[in-house]
Design an enzyme around this catalytic site. Structure first.
Site, PDB file in Angstrom:
ATOM      1  N   LYS A  53       1.236  -1.242  -0.452  1.00 11.52           N
ATOM      2  CA  LYS A  53       0.040  -0.028   0.265  1.00 11.52           C
ATOM      3  C   LYS A  53       0.679   1.611   0.448  1.00 11.52           C
ATOM      4  O   LYS A  53       0.855   1.783  -0.485  1.00 11.52           O
ATOM      5  CB  LYS A  53      -1.006   0.017   0.825  1.00 11.52           C
ATOM      6  CG  LYS A  53      -1.555  -1.266   1.258  1.00 11.52           C
ATOM      7  CD  LYS A  53      -2.926  -1.631   1.974  1.00 11.52           C
ATOM      8  CE  LYS A  53      -2.258  -0.943   3.468  1.00 11.52           C
ATOM      9  NZ  LYS A  53      -1.780  -2.446   4.322  1.00 11.52           N
ATOM     10  N   ARG A  76      -9.690   0.080   8.675  1.00  5.33           N
ATOM     11  CA  ARG A  76      -9.540  -1.170   8.842  1.00  5.33           C
ATOM     12  C   ARG A  76     -10.223  -1.879   9.684  1.00  5.33           C
ATOM     13  O   ARG A  76     -10.459  -3.238  10.053  1.00  5.33           O
ATOM     14  CB  ARG A  76      -8.069  -1.369   9.615  1.00  5.33           C
ATOM     15  CG  ARG A  76      -6.902  -1.496   8.897  1.00  5.33           C
ATOM     16  CD  ARG A  76      -5.702  -0.967   9.644  1.00  5.33           C
ATOM     17  NE  ARG A  76      -4.644  -1.585   9.866  1.00  5.33           N
ATOM     18  CZ  ARG A  76      -3.317  -1.094   8.844  1.00  5.33           C
ATOM     19  NH1 ARG A  76      -3.646   0.338   9.093  1.00  5.33           N
ATOM     20  NH2 ARG A  76      -2.202  -1.908   9.021  1.00  5.33           N
ATOM     21  N   ARG A  85      11.734  -5.526   5.090  1.00  7.48           N
ATOM     22  CA  ARG A  85      10.692  -4.087   5.062  1.00  7.48           C
ATOM     23  C   ARG A  85      11.906  -2.868   5.565  1.00  7.48           C
ATOM     24  O   ARG A  85      12.528  -3.211   6.440  1.00  7.48           O
ATOM     25  CB  ARG A  85       9.670  -4.226   5.116  1.00  7.48           C
ATOM     26  CG  ARG A  85       9.241  -2.114   5.506  1.00  7.48           C
ATOM     27  CD  ARG A  85       7.798  -2.617   4.897  1.00  7.48           C
ATOM     28  NE  ARG A  85       6.935  -2.649   6.511  1.00  7.48           N
ATOM     29  CZ  ARG A  85       6.047  -1.927   6.698  1.00  7.48           C
ATOM     30  NH1 ARG A  85       5.454  -2.002   5.862  1.00  7.48           N
ATOM     31  NH2 ARG A  85       5.139  -3.220   7.733  1.00  7.48           N
ATOM     32  N   ARG A 142      11.162  -1.367  10.666  1.00  2.56           N
ATOM     33  CA  ARG A 142      10.454  -0.412  12.524  1.00  2.56           C
ATOM     34  C   ARG A 142      10.436  -1.717  13.371  1.00  2.56           C
ATOM     35  O   ARG A 142      10.197  -3.754  13.783  1.00  2.56           O
ATOM     36  CB  ARG A 142       8.608  -0.886  11.955  1.00  2.56           C
ATOM     37  CG  ARG A 142       8.426   0.215  11.013  1.00  2.56           C
ATOM     38  CD  ARG A 142       7.419   0.201  10.217  1.00  2.56           C
ATOM     39  NE  ARG A 142       6.201  -0.598  10.278  1.00  2.56           N
ATOM     40  CZ  ARG A 142       4.437  -0.802   9.809  1.00  2.56           C
ATOM     41  NH1 ARG A 142       4.762   0.417   8.619  1.00  2.56           N
ATOM     42  NH2 ARG A 142       3.992  -1.089  10.499  1.00  2.56           N
ATOM     43  N   ARG A 160      -0.449  -9.489  13.216  1.00  2.83           N
ATOM     44  CA  ARG A 160      -1.012  -8.389  12.498  1.00  2.83           C
ATOM     45  C   ARG A 160      -1.846  -9.072  11.274  1.00  2.83           C
ATOM     46  O   ARG A 160      -3.209  -8.875  10.772  1.00  2.83           O
ATOM     47  CB  ARG A 160       0.126  -7.904  11.633  1.00  2.83           C
ATOM     48  CG  ARG A 160       0.179  -6.122  12.526  1.00  2.83           C
ATOM     49  CD  ARG A 160       2.065  -6.157  12.995  1.00  2.83           C
ATOM     50  NE  ARG A 160       1.654  -5.199  12.263  1.00  2.83           N
ATOM     51  CZ  ARG A 160       2.940  -5.028  11.017  1.00  2.83           C
ATOM     52  NH1 ARG A 160       4.000  -5.770  11.549  1.00  2.83           N
ATOM     53  NH2 ARG A 160       3.455  -4.351  10.113  1.00  2.83           N
TER      54      ARG A 160
HETATM   55  P1  ADP Z   1       2.368  -2.622   3.158  1.00  2.00           P
HETATM   56  O1  ADP Z   1       1.802  -0.740   3.331  1.00  2.00           O
HETATM   57  O2  ADP Z   1       0.775  -2.329   2.494  1.00  2.00           O
HETATM   58  O3  ADP Z   1       2.202  -2.920   4.355  1.00  2.00           O
HETATM   59  P2  ADP Z   1       4.923  -1.649   2.020  1.00  2.00           P
HETATM   60  O4  ADP Z   1       4.419  -0.779   0.946  1.00  2.00           O
HETATM   61  O5  ADP Z   1       5.815  -1.342   2.899  1.00  2.00           O
HETATM   62  O6  ADP Z   1       3.504  -2.748   1.904  1.00  2.00           O
HETATM   63  O7  ADP Z   1       5.413  -2.950   1.424  1.00  2.00           O
HETATM   64  C1  ADP Z   1       5.998  -4.401   2.509  1.00  2.00           C
HETATM   65  C2  ADP Z   1       7.547  -4.439   2.139  1.00  2.00           C
HETATM   66  O8  ADP Z   1       7.640  -4.761   0.505  1.00  2.00           O
HETATM   67  C3  ADP Z   1       8.613  -3.620   1.784  1.00  2.00           C
HETATM   68  O9  ADP Z   1       9.444  -3.793   1.651  1.00  2.00           O
HETATM   69  C4  ADP Z   1       8.554  -3.575   0.234  1.00  2.00           C
HETATM   70  O10 ADP Z   1       9.556  -2.620  -0.179  1.00  2.00           O
HETATM   71  C5  ADP Z   1       8.355  -4.404  -0.472  1.00  2.00           C
HETATM   72  N1  ADP Z   1       7.685  -4.552  -1.590  1.00  2.00           N
HETATM   73  C6  ADP Z   1       6.209  -3.553  -1.808  1.00  2.00           C
HETATM   74  N2  ADP Z   1       6.072  -3.911  -3.182  1.00  2.00           N
HETATM   75  C7  ADP Z   1       6.759  -5.250  -3.710  1.00  2.00           C
HETATM   76  C8  ADP Z   1       6.544  -6.508  -4.799  1.00  2.00           C
HETATM   77  N3  ADP Z   1       5.720  -6.246  -5.587  1.00  2.00           N
HETATM   78  N4  ADP Z   1       7.137  -7.393  -4.774  1.00  2.00           N
HETATM   79  C9  ADP Z   1       8.049  -7.646  -3.568  1.00  2.00           C
HETATM   80  N5  ADP Z   1       8.807  -6.432  -2.416  1.00  2.00           N
HETATM   81  C10 ADP Z   1       7.263  -5.289  -2.423  1.00  2.00           C
HETATM   82  P1  ADP Z   2       0.967  -2.184   7.740  1.00  2.00           P
HETATM   83  O1  ADP Z   2       0.785  -1.584   6.241  1.00  2.00           O
HETATM   84  O2  ADP Z   2       2.459  -2.955   7.787  1.00  2.00           O
HETATM   85  O3  ADP Z   2       0.260  -3.082   8.264  1.00  2.00           O
HETATM   86  P2  ADP Z   2       0.421   0.494   8.645  1.00  2.00           P
HETATM   87  O4  ADP Z   2       2.115   1.831   9.855  1.00  2.00           O
HETATM   88  O5  ADP Z   2      -0.884   0.433   8.346  1.00  2.00           O
HETATM   89  O6  ADP Z   2       1.331  -0.956   9.067  1.00  2.00           O
HETATM   90  O7  ADP Z   2       0.277   0.568  10.563  1.00  2.00           O
HETATM   91  C1  ADP Z   2       0.962  -0.041  11.954  1.00  2.00           C
HETATM   92  C2  ADP Z   2       0.368  -0.247  12.865  1.00  2.00           C
HETATM   93  O8  ADP Z   2      -1.092   1.338  13.354  1.00  2.00           O
HETATM   94  C3  ADP Z   2      -1.009  -1.902  13.403  1.00  2.00           C
HETATM   95  O9  ADP Z   2      -0.951  -2.821  13.275  1.00  2.00           O
HETATM   96  C4  ADP Z   2      -2.332  -0.572  13.601  1.00  2.00           C
HETATM   97  O10 ADP Z   2      -1.700  -1.055  15.519  1.00  2.00           O
HETATM   98  C5  ADP Z   2      -1.960   1.048  13.666  1.00  2.00           C
HETATM   99  N1  ADP Z   2      -2.683   1.480  12.789  1.00  2.00           N
HETATM  100  C6  ADP Z   2      -2.566   1.689  11.417  1.00  2.00           C
HETATM  101  N2  ADP Z   2      -3.871   2.036  11.360  1.00  2.00           N
HETATM  102  C7  ADP Z   2      -4.556   1.701  11.856  1.00  2.00           C
HETATM  103  C8  ADP Z   2      -6.188   1.839  11.629  1.00  2.00           C
HETATM  104  N3  ADP Z   2      -6.769   2.374  10.612  1.00  2.00           N
HETATM  105  N4  ADP Z   2      -6.597   1.196  13.177  1.00  2.00           N
HETATM  106  C9  ADP Z   2      -6.312   0.550  14.021  1.00  2.00           C
HETATM  107  N5  ADP Z   2      -4.847   0.549  14.034  1.00  2.00           N
HETATM  108  C10 ADP Z   2      -3.995   1.382  12.650  1.00  2.00           C
END
Ligand code: ADP
Ligand code: ADP
Ligand code: ZN
Length: 216
Positions: free
Chosen positions: A15, A90, A129, A162, A173
């Site tokens: 995302k 979420r 990541r 992180r 998660r």
């Molecule tokens: P989200 O915001 O949904 O949690 P991220 O954009 O942070 O996901 O992506 C999670 C990890 O996967 C990051 O380290 C990113 O560089 C990697 N990543 C994102 N897209 C791809 C892909 N298409 N193939 C492999 N790795 C990816």
């Molecule tokens: P990722 O995409 O890797 O799951 P985020 O950065 O979106 O990570 O979220 C990290 C943490 O922040 C989540 O595991 C949760 O604890 C909190 N969080 C983020 N967005 C929300 C939401 N919309 N509602 C509740 N908790 C949230």
């Protein structure tokens, strides 16, 4: 053009990575509740202290906290031309609160893009990541490495891993995603807003798929 978009998907779906492309192309802000919460933790605010316990356990922060954050953020002037919501809503309660907020502003969502990636790929994406401390850009030690180790290509900021990107927290998660967030797929499908995208393949391929979708 005004565009209001939600990026939906499990942790590690890409995302944040894909939001960067949409920001670059459409010049609308990315609003990540995760980033907003991490900023509150870093600043040591009362809200940040409360949120940290949930985040460290891989659980969701209570709905009223994130709804409050989003409601304030959407009132900022840079949201007038649209925005990308990354990681919000979420839960069904958050999605309903968002509908009410938007109705109050006389607005409606344009697209909800669901990025679909099998669980088997997510663990490797998250444990590798790295995030920029300054601009929140995303990297991966194997799949998307920076030019220079530990340094952000875009702003020169320091890259870090992180606290919640470790195996036990990731499992929790993913579990939370399946129980509390995946019902939003049906929620938005019923409302005719859902656009599903295959989130496997290269980052550029997926960006191309999303771009094509946003033209429909
Ligand atoms: P989200 O915001 O949904 O949690 P991220 O954009 O942070 O996901 O992506 C999670 C990890 O996967 C990051 O380290 C990113 O560089 C990697 N990543 C994102 N897209 C791809 C892909 N298409 N193939 C492999 N790795 C990816
Ligand atoms: P990722 O995409 O890797 O799951 P985020 O950065 O979106 O990570 O979220 C990290 C943490 O922040 C989540 O595991 C949760 O604890 C909190 N969080 C983020 N967005 C929300 C939401 N919309 N509602 C509740 N908790 C949230
Ligand atoms: Zn950076």
């Amino acid at each position: 053009m005004m565009m209001k978009l939600i990026l939906l998907g499990p942790p590690g779906a890409g995302k944040g990575t894909q939001a960067e492309f949409v920001v670059g192309k459409h010049k609308i802000p990315q609003i990540s509740t995760g980033d907003l919460l991490r900023a509150a933790v870093k600043n040591g605010t009362e809200l940040g202290k409360q949120a940290k316990t949930f985040m460290d356990a891989g659980k969701l922060v209570p709905d009223q906290v994130v709804i409050g954050l989003i409601s304030e953020r959407l009132d900022q002037p840079d949201c007038q031309r649209g925005y990308i919501l990354d990681g919000f809503p979420r839960t069904v309660a958050q999605a309903e609160a968002l509908e009410t907020l938007l109705q109050g502003k006389g607005q409606a969502l344009d697209h909800v893009v669901s990025i679909e990636v099998p669980d088997a790929d997510l663990m490797g994406r998250l444990t590798g990541r790295f995030t920029c401390r300054k601009c929140n850009a995303m990297y991966h030690k194997l799949f998307s490495p920076p030019k220079q180790e530990g340094v952000c290509d875009k702003c020169g900021g320091e890259l870090y891993q992180r606290d919640d990107d470790k195996e036990t927290t990731i499992r929790s998660r993913l579990d939370v995603y399946h129980k509390q967030t995946s019902p939003l797929i049906a929620f938005y499908r019923e409302r005719g807003r859902l656009r599903q995208v295959d989130g496997t393949g290269s980052i550029e391929q997926i960006a191309g798929r999303i771009d094509a979708l946003l033209k429909i």
